[in-house]
Design a protein around this motif. Structure first.
Motif, mmCIF file in Angstrom:
data_model
loop_
_atom_site.group_PDB
_atom_site.id
_atom_site.type_symbol
_atom_site.label_atom_id
_atom_site.label_comp_id
_atom_site.label_asym_id
_atom_site.label_seq_id
_atom_site.Cartn_x
_atom_site.Cartn_y
_atom_site.Cartn_z
ATOM 1 N N LEU A 211 15.519 29.514 -23.173
ATOM 2 C CA LEU A 211 14.596 30.129 -23.871
ATOM 3 C C LEU A 211 13.876 31.343 -23.149
ATOM 4 N N GLY A 212 14.260 31.333 -21.775
ATOM 5 C CA GLY A 212 13.568 32.248 -20.905
ATOM 6 C C GLY A 212 13.464 33.599 -21.135
ATOM 7 N N THR A 213 14.488 34.224 -22.026
ATOM 8 C CA THR A 213 14.310 35.631 -22.330
ATOM 9 C C THR A 213 13.246 35.960 -23.535
ATOM 10 N N VAL B 118 9.961 25.550 -31.382
ATOM 11 C CA VAL B 118 10.847 26.535 -30.758
ATOM 12 C C VAL B 118 10.861 27.715 -31.516
ATOM 13 N N ASP B 119 11.226 27.920 -32.813
ATOM 14 C CA ASP B 119 11.341 29.024 -33.585
ATOM 15 C C ASP B 119 9.923 29.905 -33.531
ATOM 16 N N ALA B 120 8.886 29.131 -33.887
ATOM 17 C CA ALA B 120 7.788 29.623 -33.808
ATOM 18 C C ALA B 120 7.433 30.258 -32.364
ATOM 19 N N LEU B 121 7.641 29.466 -31.194
ATOM 20 C CA LEU B 121 7.241 30.238 -30.125
ATOM 21 C C LEU B 121 8.239 31.346 -29.384
ATOM 22 N N VAL B 122 9.635 31.374 -30.111
ATOM 23 C CA VAL B 122 10.607 32.431 -29.799
ATOM 24 C C VAL B 122 9.916 33.640 -30.776
ATOM 25 N N ALA B 123 9.616 33.633 -31.738
ATOM 26 C CA ALA B 123 9.005 34.452 -32.700
ATOM 27 C C ALA B 123 7.781 35.222 -31.962
ATOM 28 N N ALA B 124 6.850 34.511 -31.450
ATOM 29 C CA ALA B 124 5.694 34.907 -30.724
ATOM 30 C C ALA B 124 5.847 35.427 -29.395
ATOM 31 N N GLY C 2 -0.636 29.915 -38.378
ATOM 32 C CA GLY C 2 -0.079 31.134 -38.679
ATOM 33 C C GLY C 2 0.987 31.587 -37.809
ATOM 34 N N GLY C 3 1.503 30.444 -36.916
ATOM 35 C CA GLY C 3 2.336 30.795 -35.865
ATOM 36 C C GLY C 3 1.824 30.270 -34.591
ATOM 37 N N LEU C 4 2.681 30.458 -33.383
ATOM 38 C CA LEU C 4 2.293 29.639 -32.301
ATOM 39 C C LEU C 4 2.414 30.478 -31.134
ATOM 40 N N ASP C 5 1.641 30.623 -30.340
ATOM 41 C CA ASP C 5 1.634 31.264 -28.865
ATOM 42 C C ASP C 5 1.632 30.446 -27.630
ATOM 43 N N VAL C 6 1.151 29.411 -27.791
ATOM 44 C CA VAL C 6 1.209 28.428 -26.712
ATOM 45 C C VAL C 6 1.212 26.784 -27.136
ATOM 46 N N LEU C 7 1.990 26.262 -26.604
ATOM 47 C CA LEU C 7 2.236 24.742 -26.811
ATOM 48 C C LEU C 7 1.841 24.137 -25.564
ATOM 49 N N VAL C 8 0.995 23.332 -25.649
ATOM 50 C CA VAL C 8 0.633 22.388 -24.313
ATOM 51 C C VAL C 8 1.139 21.069 -24.460
ATOM 52 N N ASN C 9 2.216 20.556 -23.624
ATOM 53 C CA ASN C 9 2.739 19.204 -24.120
ATOM 54 C C ASN C 9 2.057 18.525 -22.966
#
Length: 279
Positions: A167-169, A121-127, A77-84
């Motif tokens: 993306l830092g903002t 990216v889009d999901a991370l920006v949204a969250a 349902g979205g994404l708060d954290v991506l761990v590469n």
């Protein structure tokens, strides 16, 4: 499991982990799931017994990444954290022309990270989320006979730097710098007649998981996170006194070659010959 303070509370956070069936990824996913996070993983070869959902994904394939990430984000349902975390290593001396092994490591460690992040990216920006890059001490302190791994991880950090500027903002971007954790990633190096003995020291897995947790859930994003006190010292020296660290590593390599520790290891043949004056 380490108790996290409120600033590092993963409860309810939506987390995606690449390389989720490996040593670090599986342990991290298990820890975060137990702490109340909603975790999905991506892996080329899911084992099927991970304590959280893991989707098959080849990070070297554009379509595979797009499909798997889309499925994971829909489920979360979205994404708060991506761990590469997905990565690979192996012997690749800098003195030899790059071949399939070099391309494999760059494709997985650098471009796989890039592909997966771009898909999120889009999901991370949204969250207003976080990206955590599981880099390596070798991103700042190169070890010999493993040029591809160090180059790919240093490039991964450069990618993280660019991503942070763009993306830092909206998205925090952190790099974590483990040294060496006992895992199958070292099998190919050992099979080639090489080892980390005398060049590196294995560190506890728990410390790596703690560092990833700090990067992922701290109130303010950390730019760089080391995993041990020794790692912090090495990171500082490599950044500020690189000529000194070059000498230390070169001395350790030459001592191993002189002691015969590299005899019979094909990737080290040039080092051994030069050390003995036969080349």
């Amino acid at each position: 499991m380490t108790v996290l303070n409120r600033r590092q509370d993963p409860r309810g956070r939506r987390v995606l982990i690449t390389g989720a069936s490996g040593t670090i990824g599986r342990a991290l996913g298990e820890r975060l799931t137990a702490a109340g996070a909603h975790v999905h993983g991506l892996d080329l070869r899911p084992t099927g017994d991970e304590p959280f959902p893991v989707l098959r994904c080849d990070v070297t394939d554009d379509d595979s990444v797009r499909r798997a990430v889309a499925r994971a984000l829909k489920a979360l349902g979205g994404l708060d954290v991506l761990v590469n975390n997905a990565g690979t290593g192996g012997p690749a001396p800098a003195e030899y022309a790059p071949g399939a092994e070099v391309r494999r490591q760059l494709e997985i460690n650098l471009l796989g990270t890039w592909r997966t992040t771009a898909a999120c990216v889009d999901a991370l920006v949204a969250a207003r989320g976080r990206v955590v890059m599981v880099a390596s001490r070798m991103a700042v302190l190169q070890l010999p006979l493993a040029a591809a791994y160090g180059a790919s991880k240093r490039a991964m950090v450069a990618y993280a730097d660019a991503l942070r500027l763009e993306l830092g903002t909206h998205v925090g971007v952190s790099c974590v710098y483990p040294s060496a954790v006992r895992s199958p990633i070292h099998d190919s190096t050992r099979a080639a007649g090489l080892s980390l003995e005398g060049m590196s020291v294995y560190e506890p897995l728990e410390g790596v998981l703690d560092a990833i947790g700090r990067a992922a859930f701290s109130t303010r994003p950390h730019r760089d996170v080391t995993t041990t006190r020794k790692g912090a010292v090495e990171f500082f020296l490599a950044r500020h006194l690189p000529a000194l660290t070059d000498r230390i590593v070169a001395r350790a390599l030459n001592a191993r070659a002189a002691a015969g520790a590299l005899d019979g290891a094909e990737p080290a043949a040039g080092v051994v010959a030069r050390n003995r004056g036969t080349k």
